[in-house]
Write an enzyme that holds these catalytic residues in place. Structure first.
Site, PDB file in Angstrom:
ATOM      1  CE  LYS A 162      -5.703  -2.284   2.378  1.00  0.00           C
ATOM      2  NZ  LYS A 162      -4.852  -2.117   1.182  1.00  0.00           N
ATOM      3  CG  ASN A 163      -1.900  -0.845   3.237  1.00  0.00           C
ATOM      4  OD1 ASN A 163      -2.536  -1.643   2.550  1.00  0.00           O
ATOM      5  ND2 ASN A 163      -2.210   0.433   3.305  1.00  0.00           N
ATOM      6  NE  ARG A 221      -1.897  -0.123  -7.062  1.00  0.00           N
ATOM      7  CZ  ARG A 221      -1.222  -0.030  -8.230  1.00  0.00           C
ATOM      8  NH1 ARG A 221      -1.877  -0.160  -9.345  1.00  0.00           N
ATOM      9  NH2 ARG A 221       0.069   0.174  -8.242  1.00  0.00           N
ATOM     10  CG  ASP A 261      -6.399   2.556  -7.489  1.00  0.00           C
ATOM     11  OD1 ASP A 261      -5.933   1.830  -6.606  1.00  0.00           O
ATOM     12  OD2 ASP A 261      -6.111   3.773  -7.605  1.00  0.00           O
ATOM     13  CG  ASP A 321      -3.928   4.954   2.782  1.00  0.00           C
ATOM     14  OD1 ASP A 321      -3.206   3.984   3.028  1.00  0.00           O
ATOM     15  OD2 ASP A 321      -4.030   5.448   1.644  1.00  0.00           O
TER      16      ASP A 321
HETATM   17  C1  EPZ Z   1       0.765   1.708  -0.391  1.00  0.00           C
HETATM   18  O1  EPZ Z   1       0.491   1.782  -1.796  1.00  0.00           O
HETATM   19  C2  EPZ Z   1      -0.579   1.379   0.266  1.00  0.00           C
HETATM   20  N1  EPZ Z   1      -1.090   0.141  -0.278  1.00  0.00           N
HETATM   21  C3  EPZ Z   1      -1.578   2.495  -0.023  1.00  0.00           C
HETATM   22  O2  EPZ Z   1      -2.780   2.225   0.702  1.00  0.00           O
HETATM   23  C4  EPZ Z   1      -1.030   3.809   0.490  1.00  0.00           C
HETATM   24  O3  EPZ Z   1      -1.891   4.850   0.088  1.00  0.00           O
HETATM   25  C5  EPZ Z   1       0.369   4.070  -0.121  1.00  0.00           C
HETATM   26  O4  EPZ Z   1       1.246   2.955   0.131  1.00  0.00           O
HETATM   27  C6  EPZ Z   1       1.009   5.330   0.438  1.00  0.00           C
HETATM   28  O5  EPZ Z   1       1.078   5.276   1.812  1.00  0.00           O
HETATM   29  C7  EPZ Z   1      -0.576  -1.022   0.157  1.00  0.00           C
HETATM   30  O6  EPZ Z   1       0.340  -1.091   0.956  1.00  0.00           O
HETATM   31  C8  EPZ Z   1      -1.195  -2.263  -0.384  1.00  0.00           C
HETATM   32  P1  EPZ Z   1       3.416   4.095  -3.183  1.00  0.00           P
HETATM   33  P2  EPZ Z   1       1.689   1.825  -2.861  1.00  0.00           P
HETATM   34  O7  EPZ Z   1       4.235   3.200  -4.039  1.00  0.00           O
HETATM   35  O8  EPZ Z   1       2.806   0.990  -2.377  1.00  0.00           O
HETATM   36  C9  EPZ Z   1       3.685   6.864  -7.114  1.00  0.00           C
HETATM   37  C10 EPZ Z   1      -5.061   1.679   0.999  1.00  0.00           C
HETATM   38  O9  EPZ Z   1      -6.150   2.270   0.917  1.00  0.00           O
HETATM   39  N2  EPZ Z   1       4.558   5.814  -7.679  1.00  0.00           N
HETATM   40  O10 EPZ Z   1       4.036   4.657  -1.964  1.00  0.00           O
HETATM   41  O11 EPZ Z   1       1.109   1.535  -4.193  1.00  0.00           O
HETATM   42  C11 EPZ Z   1       2.247   6.375  -6.956  1.00  0.00           C
HETATM   43  O12 EPZ Z   1       1.526   6.483  -8.146  1.00  0.00           O
HETATM   44  C12 EPZ Z   1      -3.961   1.921  -0.058  1.00  0.00           C
HETATM   45  O13 EPZ Z   1      -4.809   0.864   1.882  1.00  0.00           O
HETATM   46  C13 EPZ Z   1       5.136   6.026  -8.916  1.00  0.00           C
HETATM   47  O14 EPZ Z   1       4.933   7.066  -9.543  1.00  0.00           O
HETATM   48  O15 EPZ Z   1       2.048   3.380  -2.769  1.00  0.00           O
HETATM   49  C14 EPZ Z   1       1.714   7.278  -5.865  1.00  0.00           C
HETATM   50  O16 EPZ Z   1       1.273   8.468  -6.412  1.00  0.00           O
HETATM   51  C15 EPZ Z   1      -4.357   2.971  -1.046  1.00  0.00           C
HETATM   52  N3  EPZ Z   1       5.919   5.043  -9.419  1.00  0.00           N
HETATM   53  C16 EPZ Z   1       2.942   7.488  -4.998  1.00  0.00           C
HETATM   54  O17 EPZ Z   1       4.091   7.165  -5.794  1.00  0.00           O
HETATM   55  C17 EPZ Z   1       6.166   3.855  -8.740  1.00  0.00           C
HETATM   56  O18 EPZ Z   1       6.890   2.986  -9.249  1.00  0.00           O
HETATM   57  C18 EPZ Z   1       2.965   6.623  -3.736  1.00  0.00           C
HETATM   58  O19 EPZ Z   1       2.851   5.275  -4.109  1.00  0.00           O
HETATM   59  C19 EPZ Z   1       5.565   3.670  -7.479  1.00  0.00           C
HETATM   60  C20 EPZ Z   1       4.766   4.664  -6.945  1.00  0.00           C
END
Ligand code: EPZ
Length: 438
Positions: A35-36, A107, A131, A319
């Site tokens: 999915k991701n 998202r 979320d 995850d």
């Molecule tokens: C991706 O989310 C995945 N989703 C998530 O899976 C997964 O948990 C995550 O990567 C980490 O592996 C998809 O790919 C659709 P991040 P993403 O940007 O891209 C902070 C699932 O269940 N952050 O790496 O949103 C953020 O808040 C989902 O399949 C900022 O602060 O994750 C988080 O705490 C859940 N500012 C951390 O970084 C930003 O601009 C990691 O987020 C971006 C992120």
């Protein structure tokens, strides 16, 4: 029925799982594409006019929502469920607005920001908001686009990014964000000059996106490392690409096999994408055999408690945290589980506690004291992974556990209950006549 209607229907006619505990999971399952990754590959198709075809596309709600988003941007999107493919015909002229009614449901819609800006010079994407697992801001995405020479405003709930021509730059990410790395990668492949993304995410899904972009004609170095270098090109070509397999779904099966003292072979999986998670299962007492197209997990006794610390790849995946908590809830001994990626991923611990789990949380740490068995109870699903963790916990609880709001699980796990039944689980999907709305 359009995906939005499907999503509304799922909410209007909610379903639940009725899980009876006690079965060992035994048998074989096959994992489809991640999915991701697939959602970002579909967004990347926007970068090249013409027909792109993506294979190993999972049958999940999020793919339908991304398809609808691309249609509203002007694309023709054909889904061939039997062949597990999506074919996207991208026009020369694209719209550049991603509406709230789709973005709030998923998202990952934010992944069209970079490609739209690169292709059309403007992208208006509704802000997705936070979320159940965290506030999830987009400041790294915005900071990177500003570095590439775009203007970025927050207008009426939309991120409005504009740039006549993006220009390569060096971008340092404060945290190896998956989403920010993907958006900045897709924005920079058509930019003028050289872009360097430092402290980039290294997840297999990032490598998969780099592979597809390179097939399209992009010039990218360092895929899978924390430094990505992109040399912008004038134009990209549509391609055929097969999605990398879903390591989180594969990891979920591995955890479930261990918890139920079962014997499960997972096909179309890459054990190399799950090194730490599989190693933890060996520490817990399981035997993990790598096979030609995946791995086999065999457990013949109660697991031993095992600590886990979530980190960006190649660390233990956040995850799989709900599964790590559920595993330790029935293990012998006490474990500490630490979450380093999201600030409120422990929010579902209350639901596990309803099943009798002994878990104390303190900030980013959870102390889990294992119990011989959990006891069934009605629980509700706050998000995709927590939902899977609750279902698996129900498999090792005495009696019937009812898991509600399973539309969350359907967003990330194709045919979850059917596959569990093929492994011998006693699980029923039924209409929820006492729905609790979001
Ligand atoms: C991706 O989310 C995945 N989703 C998530 O899976 C997964 O948990 C995550 O990567 C980490 O592996 C998809 O790919 C659709 P991040 P993403 O940007 O891209 C902070 C699932 O269940 N952050 O790496 O949103 C953020 O808040 C989902 O399949 C900022 O602060 O994750 C988080 O705490 C859940 N500012 C951390 O970084 C930003 O601009 C990691 O987020 C971006 C992120």
């Amino acid at each position: 029925m359009s995906p939005v209607e499907t999503a509304n229907a799922a909410l209007a006619h909610p379903q639940r799982f009725r899980v009876s505990g006690g079965a060992r999971l035994v048998g074989e399952v096959r994992v489809t594409g991640a999915k991701n990754s697939v959602l970002k590959l579909m967004a990347a198709a926007l970068l090249a006019p013409g027909t792109t075809s993506i294979g190993e596309v999972p049958e999940i709600l999020d793919v339908a929502i991304m398809s609808e988003l691309l249609r509203r941007l002007g694309c023709d999107v054909e889904r061939d469920a039997a062949a597990s493919t999506v074919t996207i015909n991208v026009p020369e002229q694209l719209h550049h607005r991603a509406d709230y009614d789709l973005v709030r449901r998923m998202r990952a819609s934010i992944a069209v920001l970079g490609p739209l800006l690169a292709r059309t010079g403007e992208a208006d994407v509704a802000l997705p908001g936070g979320d159940a697992i965290g506030s999830r801001p987009l400041d790294f995405h915005v900071a990177g686009l500003l570095k590439l020479g775009a203007t970025v405003e927050n207008e009426h709930g939309f991120i409005v990014a504009k740039a006549k021509q993006l220009t390569g730059a060096t971008i340092w990410l404060d945290f190896p964000s998956v989403g920010a790395t993907e958006n900045l990668l897709m924005a920079s492949v058509l930019a003028d000059g050289r872009t360097e993304i430092d402290n980039a995410a290294r997840e297999p899904e990032i490598v998969d996106l780099c592979t597809m972009l390179t097939l399209m004609g992009a010039e990218i170095e360092g895929a899978g490392s924390s430094t990505l270098v992109v040399h912008g090109v004038d134009r990209l070509q549509p391609v055929n690409h097969v999605t990398v397999s879903d390591r989180i779904v594969a990891g979920t099966w591995a955890m479930a096999a261990t918890m139920t003292q079962g014997d499960v072979t997972v096909h179309n999986a890459n054990a190399g994408h799950l090194e730490i998670a599989l190693d933890k299962l060996v520490t817990a007492g399981a035997t993990v055999d790598r096979t030609a197209d995946g791995f086999r997990v065999i457990m013949d006794r109660r697991p031993t408690a095992v600590d886990a610390v979530t980190l960006p790849f190649p660390g233990f995946p956040t995850d799989l945290l709900p599964m790590a908590l559920a595993l330790n809830a029935v293990a012998s001994g006490t474990a500490m589980v630490t979450e380093n990626v999201y600030e409120s991923r422990f929010s579902f611990v209350n639901e596990l506690s309803r099943l009798g789990a002994d878990i104390r949380t303190d900030g980013h740490h959870a102390i889990v004291r294992g119990r011989p068995q959990l006891s069934s109870a009605p629980v509700t699903t706050p998000d995709i992974r927590a939902g899977a963790g609750l279902v698996i916990a129900g498999l090792v609880a005495d009696g019937e556990t009812v898991v509600t709001k399973i539309h969350h699980i359907d967003r990330g796990y194709p045919a979850f209950d059917e596959q569990l039944r093929t492994l011998g689980a006693d699980i029923v999907r039924e209409d929820d006549d006492q729905p609790q709305f979001d």
